[in-house]
Scaffold this motif. Structure first.
Motif, PDB file in Angstrom:
ATOM      1  N   UNK A 167      45.818  14.347  86.015  1.00 16.53           N
ATOM      2  CA  UNK A 167      44.109  14.470  85.880  1.00 16.53           C
ATOM      3  C   UNK A 167      43.854  15.360  87.456  1.00 16.53           C
ATOM      4  N   UNK A 168      45.100  15.135  88.339  1.00 16.39           N
ATOM      5  CA  UNK A 168      44.553  14.939  89.723  1.00 16.39           C
ATOM      6  C   UNK A 168      45.426  15.667  90.270  1.00 16.39           C
ATOM      7  N   UNK A 169      46.290  16.436  89.190  1.00 16.91           N
ATOM      8  CA  UNK A 169      47.091  17.185  89.650  1.00 16.91           C
ATOM      9  C   UNK A 169      47.863  18.364  88.721  1.00 16.91           C
ATOM     10  N   UNK A 170      48.541  17.233  88.032  1.00 16.26           N
ATOM     11  CA  UNK A 170      48.841  18.536  86.524  1.00 16.26           C
ATOM     12  C   UNK A 170      48.012  19.851  86.458  1.00 16.26           C
ATOM     13  N   UNK A 171      46.707  19.192  85.458  1.00 16.05           N
ATOM     14  CA  UNK A 171      45.797  19.871  84.953  1.00 16.05           C
ATOM     15  C   UNK A 171      45.688  21.510  86.301  1.00 16.05           C
ATOM     16  N   UNK A 172      45.912  21.083  87.524  1.00 16.15           N
ATOM     17  CA  UNK A 172      45.885  22.317  88.716  1.00 16.15           C
ATOM     18  C   UNK A 172      47.233  22.972  88.503  1.00 16.15           C
ATOM     19  N   UNK A 173      48.613  22.562  88.786  1.00 16.48           N
ATOM     20  CA  UNK A 173      49.493  23.336  88.799  1.00 16.48           C
ATOM     21  C   UNK A 173      49.135  24.522  87.327  1.00 16.48           C
ATOM     22  N   UNK A 174      49.071  24.137  85.707  1.00 13.56           N
ATOM     23  CA  UNK A 174      48.724  24.328  85.545  1.00 13.56           C
ATOM     24  C   UNK A 174      48.438  25.968  85.100  1.00 13.56           C
ATOM     25  N   UNK A 175      46.932  26.015  85.584  1.00 10.13           N
ATOM     26  CA  UNK A 175      46.566  27.126  85.463  1.00 10.13           C
ATOM     27  C   UNK A 175      47.129  28.297  86.476  1.00 10.13           C
ATOM     28  N   UNK A 176      47.930  28.019  86.726  1.00 11.70           N
ATOM     29  CA  UNK A 176      48.939  28.992  87.642  1.00 11.70           C
ATOM     30  C   UNK A 176      50.105  29.272  87.068  1.00 11.70           C
ATOM     31  N   UNK A 177      50.209  28.919  85.646  1.00  8.99           N
ATOM     32  CA  UNK A 177      51.473  28.915  84.725  1.00  8.99           C
ATOM     33  C   UNK A 177      50.951  29.999  83.972  1.00  8.99           C
ATOM     34  N   UNK A 208      53.239  24.643  96.528  1.00  6.03           N
ATOM     35  CA  UNK A 208      53.343  23.167  96.490  1.00  6.03           C
ATOM     36  C   UNK A 208      54.968  22.878  97.048  1.00  6.03           C
ATOM     37  N   UNK A 209      55.948  23.591  96.454  1.00  2.00           N
ATOM     38  CA  UNK A 209      57.381  23.664  96.965  1.00  2.00           C
ATOM     39  C   UNK A 209      57.825  24.974  98.418  1.00  2.00           C
ATOM     40  N   UNK A 253      46.637  23.655 103.167  1.00  2.00           N
ATOM     41  CA  UNK A 253      47.359  22.207 104.198  1.00  2.00           C
ATOM     42  C   UNK A 253      47.457  20.787 102.950  1.00  2.00           C
ATOM     43  N   UNK A 254      46.923  20.115 103.522  1.00  2.00           N
ATOM     44  CA  UNK A 254      47.159  19.213 102.655  1.00  2.00           C
ATOM     45  C   UNK A 254      46.751  18.528 101.140  1.00  2.00           C
ATOM     46  N   UNK A 255      45.131  19.325 101.845  1.00  2.00           N
ATOM     47  CA  UNK A 255      44.019  18.888 100.395  1.00  2.00           C
ATOM     48  C   UNK A 255      44.250  20.342  99.495  1.00  2.00           C
ATOM     49  N   UNK A 256      44.895  21.616 100.349  1.00  2.00           N
ATOM     50  CA  UNK A 256      44.777  23.123  99.535  1.00  2.00           C
ATOM     51  C   UNK A 256      46.757  23.161  99.512  1.00  2.00           C
ATOM     52  N   UNK A 257      46.710  22.766  98.323  1.00  2.00           N
ATOM     53  CA  UNK A 257      48.163  22.824  97.715  1.00  2.00           C
ATOM     54  C   UNK A 257      48.806  24.180  96.818  1.00  2.00           C
ATOM     55  N   UNK A 258      47.766  24.684  96.377  1.00  2.00           N
ATOM     56  CA  UNK A 258      48.257  25.497  95.590  1.00  2.00           C
ATOM     57  C   UNK A 258      47.773  26.679  96.153  1.00  2.00           C
ATOM     58  N   UNK A 259      47.193  26.778  98.065  1.00  2.00           N
ATOM     59  CA  UNK A 259      47.128  28.358  97.960  1.00  2.00           C
ATOM     60  C   UNK A 259      48.605  28.228  99.009  1.00  2.00           C
ATOM     61  N   UNK A 260      49.225  29.731  99.588  1.00  2.00           N
ATOM     62  CA  UNK A 260      50.422  29.726 100.266  1.00  2.00           C
ATOM     63  C   UNK A 260      49.969  29.475 101.641  1.00  2.00           C
TER      64      UNK A 260
END
Length: 677
Positions: free
Chosen positions: A566-576, A446-447, A452-459
């Protein structure tokens, strides 16, 4: 005729007709349109409606049969009402001695008038179910010169404090712990009136022979047929103290909460919007937190009125708290629709199933494998709500029962037995991020670039400026709470004296936590470098009002902070992979506060920065001279985003910034399914 049973046809439309009988009552006719002109569809709907009608009628008949009072319950109501009537009649007689009535100079005649009228009223109530007002005359047949006294029963009943049969019936039902229904109330009124008749006749006998003692209360005629010689049954759920008539005696804990809200404007009143001058009403979250333990207590009490609460009920509720899994309790929609007793039983079943599964695994795997695998199962050691949560529940319950006890007597409730001090080291519980962990977080796509807009955790090579991008950055460099960040409005972003700042205050989307939380926080230099001011101006140019409009929902339910989680953070957590227990969004706040201590920022400035109150501080806390000190504090937080480039602002498309419509979340993963968040 259309040839389909119970169906007629008129002007092309089919109608369903059926005669319904419930017991010996007069039948009634059901007629409704099937809203179809298709014979085939009508032939399918009619049998289904017939089956439904039969089931409903059978259920209603069954409920009517179960809805009454048993012989033992009628006997107990009769016994209790007899004791009440004995006291009332004695008090009435004594009051005539103290203060003779205006209608009679002779006490015996006054008493005779009142006893006769009371018996007539009770007889009408027992026979007809209600007492219509009537006139009572006192005539002495042996003395033609004596005045004839005529009184209305309503006036006479008021003068002798005669309690209505309706109120008495409700009070007796509440005392024996029986839930109200129309049939039960009618049966209880009949028993109350019959008890009054017997009590009056008994009282006359005692007056005729003052030396005789009161006989035992006659109840044989109310015993079930199979229990001719049995003693009167005593209710299994007696009240802690004698209940009084009226709505307080039958009010459940959740109904008491509604009345508490109505009587206390500081809570927001009945609908949550009322408030006293100069006071902020409770938030919807606080009101829900206040209602929740009352709901639990009601479930533990099996729906009994709050007037009957005992210390044993609190003990049972505490046992439930100790048998819940705090990490997953009521996190899912399914559990929120279950009672606390059902949830406790479910956890007990999961533990038993886990123990059996662990035993099976132990037979197949080596000792080393067993150690790691056993952690997958819920164990008894995992159960128990934390002290902070239970103390809040007990505190709210104590507040409710203390208020209620001023309107209705309650048993002695010892909350001190349940409210405990959290003996855990709070410093060790405050997990913070290290500088290395912060840098690892902000190296995610994300940084650095998404697909894409919807696939934020894919490089990829797409950088979007929105909640994905800015919420963690603001959290790291400001130490603000999650709801303070996500619920920020563009009007809360100010530029004054050459400094950009957040104005943390109440707004239309959320309330701040405490009065001390209201503050101004200058932007950290790194937030300015990464383009937060440009993002704000871009949103204003688009006509937006929220800092993160994509977090809003059409329904308006829930907070924007919850939506982000619910929409964003729990998805980021899986990458950490480094995230541990307690190291979530709030850990950003602890990281910032610890950084200020490490930079030797003064305690007063650090308290202002974090929104903590300090005794002795002046009201002019946020003067223009004070803002630069807060700016220094913001810049004292370690910079972990130097590797990020500043890029032109890219907003989400308008359709993706629009409030999200409600959708079915039954199949979506929830926070309780991810142990790391």
């Amino acid at each position: 005729m259309c040839g389909i049973q119970n169906v007629t046809r008129k002007q092309g439309t089919y109608y369903y007709r059926r005669l319904i009988r419930l017991g010996g009552d007069k039948p009634f006719r059901l007629r409704l349109s099937l809203k179809t002109t298709s014979r085939r569809r009508a032939s399918l709907l009619a049998p289904a409606l017939t089956l439904i009608c039969e089931r409903v009628a059978m259920n209603m008949m069954s409920n009517m049969a179960r809805d009454g009072l048993t012989g033992a319950q009628r006997a107990e109501i009769f016994r209790r009402q007899m004791l009440v009537e004995r006291d009332r009649l004695e008090a009435m007689h004594a009051s005539l001695h103290v203060l003779p009535p205006e209608d009679h100079e002779d006490i015996d005649k006054a008493l005779t008038l009142r006893l006769g009228a009371s018996e007539m009223a009770a007889h009408d109530g027992a026979m007809q179910g209600k007492v219509a007002d009537f006139l009572v005359a006192r005539i002495d047949p042996d003395n033609d010169d004596e005045d004839i006294v005529v009184l209305a029963w309503s006036d006479l009943a008021a003068s002798i404090e005669h309690e209505g049969a309706e109120d008495a019936a409700l009070a007796r039902l509440a005392e024996i712990g029986v839930q109200q229904s129309a049939l039960r109330e009618a049966m209880a009124r009949k028993v109350v009136n019959e008890a009054r008749i017997v009590a009056i006749r008994e009282f006359r006998e005692v007056l005729a022979n003052p030396g005789c003692a009161y006989p035992s209360v006659p109840i044989a005629q109310y015993e079930p047929a199979a229990q001719h010689s049995a003693a009167p049954a005593v209710s299994t759920a007696p009240p802690a103290q004698p209940a009084t008539a009226g709505p307080w005696a039958t009010m459940t804990p959740t109904q008491a909460v509604d009345k508490f809200f109505e009587y206390n404007p500081r809570t927001g009143g009945k609908d949550g919007t009322a408030s006293k001058t100069g006071m902020k009403p409770w938030t919807a979250k606080t009101r829900d937190q206040f209602r929740l333990p009352a709901q639990f207590l009601e479930e533990v009490m099996d729906g009994r009125p709050l007037a009957q609460v005992t210390h044993e009920d609190l003990v049972r509720l505490n046992q439930c708290f100790q048998n819940l899994h705090g990490a997953t309790f009521r996190k899912s929609k399914r559990q929120r629709e279950m009672t606390i007793l059902e949830i406790v039983a479910e956890y007990a079943s999961q533990i038993a199933e886990g123990e059996r599964a662990a035993e099976r695994e132990a037979k197949r795997k080596s000792s080393a494998d067993r150690t790691g695998h056993a952690q997958q199962y819920l164990s008894k050691g995992d159960l128990g709500l934390n002290p902070i949560t239970t103390n809040r529940h007990w505190g709210f319950l104590r507040q409710l029962t203390d208020w209620f006890s001023r309107r209705h007597p309650l048993a002695e409730l010892d909350y001190g037995a349940f409210i405990v001090k959290d003996g855990r080291n709070q410093r060790s519980l405050r997990q913070v991020y290290t500088r290395a962990q912060g840098e690892e977080l902000f190296r995610l796509s994300p940084w650095t670039g998404s697909k894409s807009y919807l696939k934020r955790l894919e490089p990829g090579d797409v950088i979007v400026h929105d909640a994905w991008y800015f919420v963690p950055l603001i959290a790291w460099y400001s130490g603000m709470r999650r709801d303070e960040i996500c619920g920020m409005e563009l009007a809360d972003i100010e530029f004054d004296g050459g400094l950009w700042s957040f104005n943390v205050r109440d707004n239309s989307t959320r309330r701040i936590k405490t009065v001390g939380s209201e503050r101004k926080l200058p932007f950290a230099s790194e937030l300015i470098r990464l383009g937060l001011p440009d993002y704000v101006e871009a949103l204003r140019a688009e006509g937006e009002t929220l800092l993160f409009p994509e977090l809003a929902s059409e329904s308006g339910k829930g907070t924007l902070g919850d939506a982000y989680y619910k929409r964003i953070w729990i998805k980021i957590v899986r990458e950490l992979p480094f995230l541990g227990g307690g190291q979530g969004i709030h850990a950003f706040r602890h990281t910032a506060i610890d950084s200020l201590k490490g930079a030797k920022i003064s305690e007063a400035v650090a308290a202002d920065f974090a929104g903590h109150s300090l005794q002795g501080e002046t009201a002019a806390r946020y003067s223009k001279a004070h803002i630069p000190l807060l700016k220094e504090a913001a810049d004292a937080i370690p910079e972990v985003t130097k590797h990020l480039e500043r890029l032109p602002t890219t907003l989400l498309p308008t359709r993706l910034r629009a409030p999200r419509a409600a959708r079915d979340t039954l199949s979506k993963p929830t926070a309780d399914q991810n142990p790391r968040c």
